[in-house]
Design a protein around this motif. Structure first.
Motif, PDB file in Angstrom:
ATOM      1  N   HIS A 180       0.825  -1.207   0.000  1.00  0.00           N
ATOM      2  CA  HIS A 180       0.000   0.000   0.000  1.00  0.00           C
ATOM      3  C   HIS A 180       0.863   1.262   0.000  1.00  0.00           C
ATOM      4  O   HIS A 180       0.522   2.265  -0.627  1.00  0.00           O
TER       5      HIS A 180
ATOM      6  N   GLY B  86      -3.284   7.062 -10.236  1.00  0.00           N
ATOM      7  CA  GLY B  86      -3.622   6.197 -11.365  1.00  0.00           C
ATOM      8  C   GLY B  86      -2.549   5.144 -11.563  1.00  0.00           C
ATOM      9  O   GLY B  86      -1.492   5.166 -10.919  1.00  0.00           O
ATOM     10  N   ASP B  87      -2.810   4.186 -12.437  1.00  0.00           N
ATOM     11  CA  ASP B  87      -1.786   3.187 -12.750  1.00  0.00           C
ATOM     12  C   ASP B  87      -0.554   3.898 -13.312  1.00  0.00           C
ATOM     13  O   ASP B  87      -0.650   4.650 -14.284  1.00  0.00           O
TER      14      ASP B  87
ATOM     15  N   ARG C 252      -0.647   3.605  -2.628  1.00  0.00           N
ATOM     16  CA  ARG C 252      -1.607   2.915  -3.502  1.00  0.00           C
ATOM     17  C   ARG C 252      -2.960   2.822  -2.813  1.00  0.00           C
ATOM     18  O   ARG C 252      -3.057   2.667  -1.594  1.00  0.00           O
ATOM     19  N   ALA C 253      -4.008   2.897  -3.635  1.00  0.00           N
ATOM     20  CA  ALA C 253      -5.363   2.709  -3.116  1.00  0.00           C
ATOM     21  C   ALA C 253      -5.616   1.220  -2.967  1.00  0.00           C
ATOM     22  O   ALA C 253      -5.315   0.438  -3.867  1.00  0.00           O
TER      23      ALA C 253
ATOM     24  N   PRO D 288       0.468  -0.178  -9.588  1.00  0.00           N
ATOM     25  CA  PRO D 288      -0.953  -0.269  -9.920  1.00  0.00           C
ATOM     26  C   PRO D 288      -1.811   0.569  -8.973  1.00  0.00           C
ATOM     27  O   PRO D 288      -1.571   0.602  -7.768  1.00  0.00           O
ATOM     28  N   ASN D 289      -2.792   1.229  -9.536  1.00  0.00           N
ATOM     29  CA  ASN D 289      -3.797   1.942  -8.744  1.00  0.00           C
ATOM     30  C   ASN D 289      -3.165   2.901  -7.736  1.00  0.00           C
ATOM     31  O   ASN D 289      -3.540   2.942  -6.565  1.00  0.00           O
TER      32      ASN D 289
ATOM     33  N   PRO E 224      -7.689  -2.109  -2.998  1.00  0.00           N
ATOM     34  CA  PRO E 224      -8.872  -2.513  -3.776  1.00  0.00           C
ATOM     35  C   PRO E 224     -10.085  -2.636  -2.880  1.00  0.00           C
ATOM     36  O   PRO E 224      -9.994  -3.064  -1.725  1.00  0.00           O
TER      37      PRO E 224
ATOM     38  N   GLU F 291      -2.401   6.147  -5.641  1.00  0.00           N
ATOM     39  CA  GLU F 291      -3.122   7.340  -5.217  1.00  0.00           C
ATOM     40  C   GLU F 291      -2.301   8.589  -5.533  1.00  0.00           C
ATOM     41  O   GLU F 291      -2.807   9.563  -6.063  1.00  0.00           O
TER      42      GLU F 291
END
Length: 219
Positions: free
Chosen positions: A33, A105-106, A128-129, A57-58, A131, A60
């Motif tokens: 994270h 974003g990615d 990272r956000a 990935p993903n 999931p 923030e």
């Protein structure tokens, strides 16, 4: 003699091309994270001719907290958030071009160093956000069981009233009779009525009074 020759060849190769060796952790996909991405050997000088790719990935957000590249030809690409190569030899220079913080974003981070002199590299902090955990609710449709009403049809019992022989009315025996035969049988047809027609049982009163001999009731 042959061993010494191969040793010299190996020594020349390592001396000439040894700078091509790249750090072991030169690019990967992050899964934490929160964490950091650094160039190989950071905070020491990164290997020459390095080529590394990191995937976030993903993301923030992410931001550089240290940046020192050989400004001539070494660079960083961050796609798709940043257009063009990022080249800077200090955080001050990086801040002046507005590349310290990176949008979410990615994110793909690509680092390329040439074969000339190297810098300290960079240190990138990322978040990272997580999931979203989707709880799948299964709604079962209520099962409606419609039972057909059971119709119980009462059987009709038809009762027939059977009159006893004593109340049944046979054909009038006096129709077409002849003269009396004797005192007990007053009609010559008494024997026929008793034996063939069964009037002794069906008309006992009449037969005892008028045909007692044929009904064996004559005293």
């Amino acid at each position: 003699m042959m061993v010494k020759r191969w040793y010299l060849v190996l020594l020349v190769f390592l001396t000439t091309f040894g700078h091509l060796v790249v750090g072991e952790e030169c690019g990967y996909t992050v899964t934490d994270h929160h964490g950091f991405i650094t160039t190989p050997n950071y905070p020491n000088k990164y290997p020459k001719n390095s080529a590394c790719t990191w995937i976030i990935p993903n993301a923030e957000k992410s931001k550089f907290i240290d940046f020192n590249l050989e400004q001539c030809c070494d660079y960083v690409l961050i796609s798709p958030q940043v257009t063009g190569q990022i080249k800077a030899d200090s955080m001050e220079k990086l801040a002046s071009i507005g590349k310290v913080e990176i949008n979410g974003g990615d994110t793909k981070v690509f680092f390329k160093a040439d074969e000339d002199s190297a810098g300290r590299g960079f240190k990138l902090e990322y978040w990272r956000a997580l999931p979203e955990t989707t709880t799948k609710t299964t709604t079962s449709k209520p099962t409606t069981t419609t039972s057909k009403p059971t119709t119980t049809t009462a059987s009709k019992t038809t009762r027939y009233s059977v009159q006893p022989p004593s109340t049944m009315k046979p054909p009038d025996p006096l129709v077409g009779v002849t003269a009396p035969k004797n005192a007990c049988d007053k009609y010559p047809e008494c024997e026929k009525w008793a034996n063939n027609c069964g009037y002794c049982k069906s008309m006992p009163n009449f037969m005892e009074n008028n045909c007692s001999l044929s009904c064996r009731k004559c005293s």
